[in-house]
Write an enzyme that holds these catalytic residues in place. Structure first.
Site, mmCIF file in Angstrom:
data_model
loop_
_atom_site.group_PDB
_atom_site.id
_atom_site.type_symbol
_atom_site.label_atom_id
_atom_site.label_comp_id
_atom_site.label_asym_id
_atom_site.label_seq_id
_atom_site.Cartn_x
_atom_site.Cartn_y
_atom_site.Cartn_z
ATOM 1 N N SER A 1 1.001 -1.301 -0.008
ATOM 2 C CA SER A 1 -0.043 0.037 0.043
ATOM 3 C C SER A 1 0.999 1.191 0.109
ATOM 4 O O SER A 1 2.112 1.109 -0.217
ATOM 5 C CB SER A 1 -1.045 -0.043 1.230
ATOM 6 O OG SER A 1 -1.834 1.063 1.065
ATOM 7 N N ASN A 2 0.400 2.447 0.253
ATOM 8 C CA ASN A 2 1.129 3.526 0.359
ATOM 9 C C ASN A 2 0.690 4.397 1.484
ATOM 10 O O ASN A 2 -0.340 3.928 2.244
ATOM 11 C CB ASN A 2 1.218 4.250 -0.778
ATOM 12 C CG ASN A 2 -0.111 4.811 -1.451
ATOM 13 O OD1 ASN A 2 -0.799 5.374 -0.777
ATOM 14 N ND2 ASN A 2 -0.743 4.354 -2.489
ATOM 15 N N ALA A 3 1.237 5.679 1.752
ATOM 16 C CA ALA A 3 0.866 6.271 2.812
ATOM 17 C C ALA A 3 -0.139 7.382 2.707
ATOM 18 O O ALA A 3 -0.408 8.271 3.712
ATOM 19 C CB ALA A 3 2.351 7.234 3.372
ATOM 20 N N ALA B 1 -4.297 7.883 -4.384
ATOM 21 C CA ALA B 1 -3.018 7.405 -4.445
ATOM 22 C C ALA B 1 -3.307 5.852 -4.920
ATOM 23 O O ALA B 1 -3.147 4.782 -3.951
ATOM 24 C CB ALA B 1 -2.206 7.472 -3.389
#
Ligand code: C5P
Length: 397
Positions: free
Chosen positions: A206-208, A273
């Site tokens: 995943s991402n932030a 995102a």
């Protein structure tokens, strides 16, 4: 102000009498004003004053209105609600979701812009609790018309006088003109947050992203009267109350939801995102740990925004570009490549962007215009972004 519908909340402070002058000015300017008074306000000024000025009934209780639920109708019919004067009590209630009388209930039900004009003794105004409430309200996109310094009812000088009528009128005008009502009744779709690409039942990539920007945009567009669908990836942040929200986890799920809900929208903003790749295989069981390295083959996820660009129709399509270098060139490339009308450039090379409270954005339009939205909280930038977009949508009509 002609035909602008203003809901005025009057609370119990000595400045309540000034709300009568404000009402008179608004009515003379052509506004249609409905007034809600709290029980305490009635100790300072009577409903008759306001009903005489507005030639409309004044609302003082949830229970004695001719209808059962006036709070819902009043906030639905109004374009803006202003609480002037706003006591420390109503600010605390609004910041904490307390709804125990007609005004606080109406404020909680409001999906329209809210303005508050605090007026109170300076010690109360400066109290950390009051300041914390104001901070919360401001972060939620509520406009605060700060009080002025001067002679207070306690016969002392200090900050706490209700803002001048001119400033109150300016705040109303600004809120009303933002977007010029362009988004009222429009269908808006917003993607937000990260996506999560599972490898096995407990591991994922995943991402932030927190989705804060998209959530702020959804709240702001709703406040401007749009019918918003928020397609939100996995985040701990809560979507705005009252906004139709579709929760998704993977990029593929976000793609499916966006194709179903954003196609044919008047405005689509892709702030999510989205993970560009996903593990090619997803194990049904937890992958056993071993001493060997693990190679994960990744396959491309569909590009949601690009697909929406290919079937754009009349939708005004806006993307985001989070770049660490050559920001604007890269963003323009995306704008062309994905057939967008505008792209918001987010400089993530500094301590801004993902997961932060403050952000810095520049909007680039397909026509070649460029608009600096400046640095600020995400709710503030969301408001500025929708102002700029609404202007272009209007011009494109
Ligand atoms: O190409 P890039 O990922 O940098 O483009 C960013 C923009 O495209 C953002 O608006 C993002 O929401 C959108 N996007 C998308 N689907 C993807 C990748 C990006 O909608 N798979």
């Amino acid at each position: 102000m002609k035909d602008t519908r203003v809901l005025l909340g009057v609370t119990g402070g000595i400045a309540a009498y000034k709300a009568a002058a404000l009402t008179s000015t608004l009515v003379q300017a052509g506004a249609i004003v409905d007034v809600i008074m709290t029980a305490e306000a009635e100790r300072f000024i009577t409903p008759l004053t306001f009903s005489s000025l507005t030639a409309r009934p004044v609302y003082t209780s949830l229970w004695d209105a001719p209808e059962r639920i006036p709070h819902i109708r009043l906030v639905r019919e109004a374009h803006v609600v202003i609480v002037a004067p706003a006591t420390a009590n109503i600010l605390g209630k609004l910041a904490n979701g307390v709804a125990d009388d007609l005004l606080s209930t109406a404020l909680l039900a409001a999906r329209i812009p809210i303005i508050v004009a605090p007026a109170m003794n300076s010690a109360m105004y400066e109290h950390p609790e009051t300041q914390a409430h104001l901070q919360t309200l401001s972060e939620r996109g509520i406009t605060i018309v700060a009080p002025e310094s001067g002679f207070l009812a306690e016969r002392e000088s200090g900050v706490g006088r209700l803002a001048s009528e001119e400033r109150l009128l300016d705040a109303i005008r600004l809120v009303i003109s933002s977007g010029n009502g362009v988004l009222r009744g429009k269908r808006v779709a917003i993607t937000a947050g990260p996506t999560r690409e599972p490898m096995d039942p407990i591991r994922h990539l995943s991402n932030a992203s927190t989705g804060a920007m998209g959530i702020a945009l959804a709240r702001e567009a709703t406040a401007r009267g749009a019918e918003v669908t928020l397609i939100l990836g996995p985040t701990a942040l809560l979507p705005p109350a009252g906004v139709r929200t579709i929760r998704v986890v993977t990029a593929q799920q976000m793609f499916d939801a966006a194709i179903a809900d954003a196609t044919g929208a008047d405005l689509t903003i892709a702030s999510a995102a989205v993970a560009d790749w996903r593990p090619a295989e997803q194990s049904a069981q937890k992958l056993k740990k071993s001493d060997a390295d693990l190679n994960v083959r990744m396959v491309r996820n569909p590009d949601i925004l690009k697909t929406l660009g290919e079937r754009k129709g009349g939708t005004f399509l806006v993307g985001f570009a989070a770049e660490t270098q050559a920001h604007e060139e890269n963003a323009l490339e995306k704008l062309r490549n994905k057939n967008l009308d505008a792209i918001a450039v987010n400089d993530v090379s500094e301590e801004r962007g993902f997961g932060t409270v403050e952000n810095k954005l520049t909007l680039l339009f397909a026509g070649g215009e460029r608009e600096e939205l400046g640095t600020g909280s995400k709710p503030l930038l969301a408001a500025r972004m929708l102002d700029a977009i609404a202007k272009r949508m209007e011009a494109a009509k």
